[in-house]
Design a protein around this motif. Sequence first.
Motif, PDB file in Angstrom:
ATOM      1  N   GLY A   1      19.445  72.105 -46.140  1.00 31.36           N
ATOM      2  CA  GLY A   1      20.212  73.314 -45.913  1.00 31.36           C
ATOM      3  C   GLY A   1      20.584  73.531 -44.459  1.00 31.36           C
ATOM      4  N   ALA A   2      21.079  74.730 -44.164  1.00 31.51           N
ATOM      5  CA  ALA A   2      21.608  75.046 -42.843  1.00 31.51           C
ATOM      6  C   ALA A   2      20.542  74.984 -41.752  1.00 31.51           C
ATOM      7  CB  ALA A   2      22.259  76.427 -42.862  1.00 31.51           C
ATOM      8  N   ALA A   3      19.311  75.317 -42.083  1.00 32.58           N
ATOM      9  CA  ALA A   3      18.249  75.318 -41.071  1.00 32.58           C
ATOM     10  C   ALA A   3      17.942  73.922 -40.558  1.00 32.58           C
ATOM     11  CB  ALA A   3      16.982  75.950 -41.640  1.00 32.58           C
ATOM     12  N   GLY A   4      18.164  72.909 -41.394  1.00 23.90           N
ATOM     13  CA  GLY A   4      18.001  71.542 -40.946  1.00 23.90           C
ATOM     14  C   GLY A   4      16.611  70.981 -41.160  1.00 23.90           C
ATOM     15  N   PHE A   5      16.338  69.892 -40.476  1.00 19.85           N
ATOM     16  CA  PHE A   5      15.084  69.169 -40.646  1.00 19.85           C
ATOM     17  C   PHE A   5      14.607  68.672 -39.288  1.00 19.85           C
ATOM     18  CE2 PHE A   5      18.396  66.027 -40.625  1.00 19.85           C
ATOM     19  CZ  PHE A   5      17.844  64.877 -40.077  1.00 19.85           C
ATOM     20  N   ARG A   6      13.431  68.135 -39.264  1.00 19.36           N
ATOM     21  CA  ARG A   6      12.898  67.498 -38.070  1.00 19.36           C
ATOM     22  C   ARG A   6      12.425  66.096 -38.445  1.00 19.36           C
ATOM     23  NH1 ARG A   6      15.390  70.952 -36.589  1.00 19.36           N
ATOM     24  NH2 ARG A   6      14.838  72.799 -35.377  1.00 19.36           N
ATOM     25  N   GLU A   7      12.617  65.174 -37.518  1.00 17.73           N
ATOM     26  CA  GLU A   7      12.072  63.836 -37.706  1.00 17.73           C
ATOM     27  C   GLU A   7      11.186  63.495 -36.523  1.00 17.73           C
ATOM     28  OE1 GLU A   7      13.435  59.177 -38.224  1.00 17.73           O
ATOM     29  OE2 GLU A   7      14.357  60.736 -39.432  1.00 17.73           O
ATOM     30  N   TYR A   8      10.040  62.930 -36.828  1.00 23.31           N
ATOM     31  CA  TYR A   8       9.145  62.433 -35.789  1.00 23.31           C
ATOM     32  C   TYR A   8       8.933  60.953 -36.047  1.00 23.31           C
ATOM     33  CZ  TYR A   8       5.671  62.811 -32.102  1.00 23.31           C
ATOM     34  OH  TYR A   8       5.004  62.704 -30.904  1.00 23.31           O
ATOM     35  N   GLN A   9       9.388  60.140 -35.115  1.00 26.34           N
ATOM     36  CA  GLN A   9       9.237  58.691 -35.243  1.00 26.34           C
ATOM     37  C   GLN A   9       8.552  58.165 -34.000  1.00 26.34           C
ATOM     38  OE1 GLN A   9      12.816  56.116 -35.380  1.00 26.34           O
ATOM     39  NE2 GLN A   9      11.892  55.128 -37.142  1.00 26.34           N
ATOM     40  N   ALA A  10       7.513  57.380 -34.198  1.00 27.52           N
ATOM     41  CA  ALA A  10       6.748  56.858 -33.070  1.00 27.52           C
ATOM     42  C   ALA A  10       6.208  55.481 -33.400  1.00 27.52           C
ATOM     43  CB  ALA A  10       5.592  57.800 -32.731  1.00 27.52           C
TER      44      ALA A  10
END
Length: 451
Positions: free
Chosen positions: A319-328
């Motif tokens: 949706g509009a709020a979006g997402f977060r990605e954490y890649q390490a």
Amino acid sequence: MQSRDGVPQAVHDFVSFDGGVRARGYLQQPDRYRFWRGVIDETPRISRGAGLSYAGASFLADGLSVSHRWFDRVLDFDTGRSVVEVETGITLYALHRFLSARGLYLPVQPGHGRISVGGCIAADVHGKNQTRDGTFINQVEEVTLVHPAHGTLQLSPQRDGELFRLTCGGYGLTGHIVRARLRACAAPIPWVEIRAAPFSSAEQGFNCLREAARNADFSYTWHDMSTAGAGFGEGFLIQGTFVSQDRAPATTPGLSEAPVLSADGRARLPVSLLNRLSTRMLNFFYRWQQRFARNGEVVALADALFPTHKAQAYFQFFGAAGFREYQAILPHAAATNYVDAIHGYLREKPLPITLSSAKFFAGSRDLLRYTGDGISLALNMPAGADADMFMAFLDQRMIELGGIPNIIKDSRLPRAVVDVCYPEADRFREALRAFDSKRLFRSDLSERLKL
């Protein structure tokens, strides 16, 4: 609508693909080469490709974004050496169609064909087998860079190699990358066999991944972290290999246009559809799908290279709020400890992890490129205060374990974390200022990290 250098520019509201950064600036879309030769004032600017960066790498508040979308042609092709010269606004999928017709492909590509070649160079992206193929820089023979203070420069590993390395993986901060010469590889056949092998723990998956990276053309894992209970971290090892001629379909795979992907289109739904319950359902559906690949499923090469084409509705679910990605990237000996820390955190503070996927990495660390030896683990989650708290926890745990974060995948990554994890961050800054003392090329990403 104003005009600069004879090319109109317009006020534009920019947003990172993950929805984490918004800024109002100016957008310019030139379509003639004379633009690159024109006199440019000192307004902060940055190149813009497809606009699909998670980290605000192609815009700046009150700055100028210069789109490369109309510079999208194949300029030259060396049949004997399989080297193609392109304008960097060309999309990966358009280039794939050109190469596929000649029995070739680029081994290092991210998962969606709408991403531009210029964006791949600027972020030095990785593909489906980083251990064997390295990162995008490994298939770049030469780039043409335009900077007002330096004119037009031809860069390669042999010609001004330091600036070449500063540019490939330099997030567009050395200037406009307008052309590139790329070295393609032979595609034995345009069909790939995908196999999904189950594993019962993250540690087992990482061990399987090590072997797969040596033998398969494509290899990565999928982990179920949607529940903090029993089965946390179990999943599938996904391997892809070019099929033998006798197993290939008799037809040639069709190559239609890649589906449209944009930050605005991703945010079309007003609310997120992903929570702890729906995430478990999503993962159950993915498990069900993998039954087709347990004994081998033959797919077109394009589908293996760009798996997001058939799953991009996933991004819209946020949706509009979006997402977060954490890649390490975590050192091999620390990867299981990292997953244990994630498991412990989620038991205390439940949060829907909508995707968890790992790849086996090998290589030397250099400047701000996302590379090195270890396990690269990516986590997706809905945006919000809970996600921000979790990512701050991951920052600390990753630092303690000697990992490095992926700068291009995280729109909130603090400078302090980058400086600890990337020992050559200051050398990158010094080299960039030595080349561009006025720091004409800037973005939200560069301002946040003080590059």
